[in-house]
Design a protein around this motif. Structure first.
Motif, short mmCIF file in Angstrom:
data_model
loop_
_atom_site.label_atom_id
_atom_site.label_comp_id
_atom_site.label_asym_id
_atom_site.label_seq_id
_atom_site.Cartn_x
_atom_site.Cartn_y
_atom_site.Cartn_z
N PHE A 207 -21.06 -5.29 -31.97
CA PHE A 207 -21.80 -4.03 -30.89
C PHE A 207 -20.28 -4.68 -29.96
CE2 PHE A 207 -25.84 -4.65 -32.61
CZ PHE A 207 -25.31 -3.40 -33.52
N VAL A 208 -20.56 -5.92 -29.07
CA VAL A 208 -19.60 -6.31 -28.33
C VAL A 208 -18.47 -5.33 -28.10
CG1 VAL A 208 -18.79 -8.44 -26.93
CG2 VAL A 208 -21.25 -7.94 -27.40
N ARG A 209 -17.64 -5.68 -29.57
CA ARG A 209 -16.51 -5.80 -30.35
C ARG A 209 -16.16 -4.13 -30.06
NH1 ARG A 209 -15.99 -6.16 -35.45
NH2 ARG A 209 -17.45 -4.31 -35.79
N ASP A 210 -16.85 -3.56 -30.37
CA ASP A 210 -16.79 -1.98 -30.28
C ASP A 210 -17.28 -1.46 -28.77
OD1 ASP A 210 -15.33 -1.88 -32.10
OD2 ASP A 210 -17.19 -1.75 -33.18
N MET A 211 -17.95 -2.26 -27.36
CA MET A 211 -18.86 -1.91 -26.81
C MET A 211 -18.01 -0.63 -25.46
SD MET A 211 -19.90 -4.99 -24.24
CE MET A 211 -20.35 -3.28 -22.95
N LEU A 212 -16.66 -1.13 -25.79
CA LEU A 212 -15.47 -0.03 -24.19
C LEU A 212 -15.39 0.70 -25.12
CD1 LEU A 212 -13.87 -3.70 -23.44
CD2 LEU A 212 -15.59 -1.76 -22.06
N THR A 213 -15.17 0.81 -26.20
CA THR A 213 -14.73 2.23 -26.68
C THR A 213 -16.06 2.95 -27.38
OG1 THR A 213 -14.85 1.17 -28.86
CG2 THR A 213 -12.30 1.04 -27.84
N THR A 235 -29.99 -13.10 -22.40
CA THR A 235 -29.06 -12.73 -23.22
C THR A 235 -28.10 -13.06 -23.43
OG1 THR A 235 -28.09 -10.97 -21.92
CG2 THR A 235 -29.82 -10.13 -23.41
N ILE A 236 -27.11 -13.48 -24.23
CA ILE A 236 -25.74 -14.10 -24.49
C ILE A 236 -25.17 -12.69 -25.66
CG2 ILE A 236 -26.55 -15.77 -26.47
CD1 ILE A 236 -24.30 -17.70 -24.84
N ALA A 237 -23.76 -12.98 -25.20
CA ALA A 237 -22.95 -11.73 -25.92
C ALA A 237 -21.65 -13.21 -26.44
CB ALA A 237 -22.03 -10.69 -24.83
N GLU A 238 -21.81 -12.10 -28.02
CA GLU A 238 -20.88 -13.00 -28.84
C GLU A 238 -19.51 -12.38 -28.87
OE1 GLU A 238 -23.22 -14.59 -32.88
OE2 GLU A 238 -23.47 -12.33 -32.56
N GLY A 239 -18.49 -13.07 -28.72
CA GLY A 239 -17.22 -12.03 -29.47
C GLY A 239 -16.47 -11.51 -27.95
#
Ligand code: C2E
Ligand code: MG
Ligand code: MG
Ligand code: MG
Length: 277
Positions: A207-213, A235-239
Motif C-alpha cells: 500500500f505504501v508503494r502504490d499510495m501515490l499512484t 502506525t508505522i509505514a513499511e517500505g
C-alpha cells in the motif's frame, strides 16, 4: 459437458514438479543444518520518526548465506522453515541473537532508542513456552523485556486468533511491544483486532508503494491510519522509498516509517556506526 469434464486428468505430475520438490528438500536440509550450526545472521533496519528523521527503533531481519546456494532471501527460506517445522528453532535463535546484540551494543557504549522488533512466525505463537523463552533470553543478556517488540503478521494472527489474543495479553503484561505486521493483507476482523493487545500496526509495503499512484491504495492507507487512531494504536509505514511518501503519510497522520529511503537492513556494525550514538 459433464462427461467431457470427467475425462480431464485431475492432476498431471510433470518432471519439472519433481525437480522443484527435490530442490525444496535440498534447501530444507541445508537450512536445517544452518539453523543447528547457527550460520544465520541478523540485519537491522532503522525505524524513524517521520517528522524529525530521528531513530525510534529497529527491525531485526534474518539473513542466510549458504556456501553452495549463496544468499537466500527470507522470502524464500522462511516459508520452507514454516512448512517443515523448523521455524520455531529458527525463531528461537533469532530471539537469542537479538538479545545478544542489544547487550553487545550496550557493552560497546551505544544506546539503542526505542525497541528492537523481531519477527515471530505463527507457529511460535502456538508454542506454550514462547513467553517464558523470550523472558529467559532477556534475563540471560540483562535486557529489559521492554527493549523488545514482537511482530506477527495479520494473517499469522488469523491462523489462531483466540490463542494469539491470549498470548499477547501475557506478552504485554511483561512489557514487550507488539506490532501487527503486513497489515491490510490478512483479512482480520475488527472484532479480533480490538481484543488483540497490539500497540502498533505496520502498514504493508504494497500500500505504501502504490499510495501515490493509486487512489485505492491511498484510501486503504488513510483508512488503516484512521482505524488505528480509533483503536488507540500507533502506525508505522513499511517500505518508504521517497520523500513524497513521507509527505503523504504525515498528512494522513502516520508519523513513523521504515524503508530504503532511510536505510536498508544493515549489519550490526554498520547499524551502530550509522545510527547509534
Ligand atoms: P517483513 O517483516 O514485512 O519485513 C519487511 C521486508 O521489507 C524486509 O524484507 C525488508 O528488507 C524489506 N524492505 C524494507 N524497506 C524496504 C523498501 O523501502 N523497499 C522494499 N522493496 N523493501 C523493503 P526481507 O528482509 O527480505 O524479509 C522478508 C520477510 O521475511 C519479512 O517481511 C518477514 O516476514 C520474513 N522474515 C525476515 N526475518 C525473519 C525472522 O527472523 N523470522 C520470521 N519468522 N520471519 C522473518
Ligand atoms: Mg516484520
Ligand atoms: Mg511487513
Ligand atoms: Mg512481509
Amino acid at each position: 459437458y459433464q462427461a467431457k469434464r470427467q475425462k480431464l486428468p485431475v492432476c498431471v505430475f510433470e518432471p519439472w514438479m519433481e525437480r522443484i520438490v527435490a530442490e525444496q528438500l535440498h534447501i530444507a536440509k541445508r537450512l536445517a543444518s544452518a539453523i543447528a550450526e547457527k550460520q544465520l545472521s541478523l540485519h537491522f533496519q532503522p525505524q524513524v520518526d517521520l517528522h524529525s528523521g530521528r531513530l525510534i527503533g529497529a527491525e531485526a531481519l534474518c539473513r542466510w548465506h549458504d556456501e553452495e546456494l549463496g544468499q537466500v532471501s527470507p522470502g524464500k527460506f522462511i516459508p520452507i522453515a514454516e512448512e517443515r517445522g523448523m521455524v520455531v528453532a529458527l525463531g528461537s535463535w533469532v530471539i537469542e541473537e537479538a538479545c545478544r546484540q542489544l547487550a553487545a551494543w550496550r557493552e560497546q557504549g551505544h544506546s539503542m532508542p526505542g525497541q528492537l522488533a523481531i519477527n515471530i512466525a505463527a507457529q511460535q505463537f502456538e508454542e506454550d513456552d514462547l513467553v517464558a523463552s523470550v523472558l529467559n533470553r532477556c534475563a540471560q543478556f540483562a535486557v529489559e523485556a521492554s527493549q523488545l517488540s514482537l511482530e506477527i503478521t495479520e494473517s499469522g494472527i488469523m491462523e489462531n486468533p483466540e490463542k494469539a489474543i491470549a498470548i499477547t495479553e501475557v506478552l504485554k503484561s511483561k512489557g514487550l511491544g507488539l506490532s501487527i505486521d503486513d497489515f491490510g493483507t490478512g483479512y482480520s476482523s475488527l472484532a479480533y483486532l480490538k481484543r488483540f493487545a497490539a500497540d502498533k500496526i505496520k502498514i504493508d509495503i504494497s500500500f505504501v508503494r502504490d499510495m501515490l499512484t493509486s487512489d485505492n491504495d491511498r484510501v486503504i492507507v488513510a483508512t488503516i491510519i484512521a482505524m488505528a487512531n480509533t483503536l488507540g494504536l500507533e502506525t508505522i509505514a513499511e517500505g518508504i522509498e521517497n520523500q513524497d511518501q513521507i509527505t503523504a503519510l504525515l498528512a494522513l497522520g502516520c508519523a513513523q516509517g521504515q524503508g530504503y529511503y532511510f536505510d536498508r537492513p544493515l549489519t550490526a556494525k554498520e547499524f551502530a556506526e550509522r545510527w547509534l550514538r
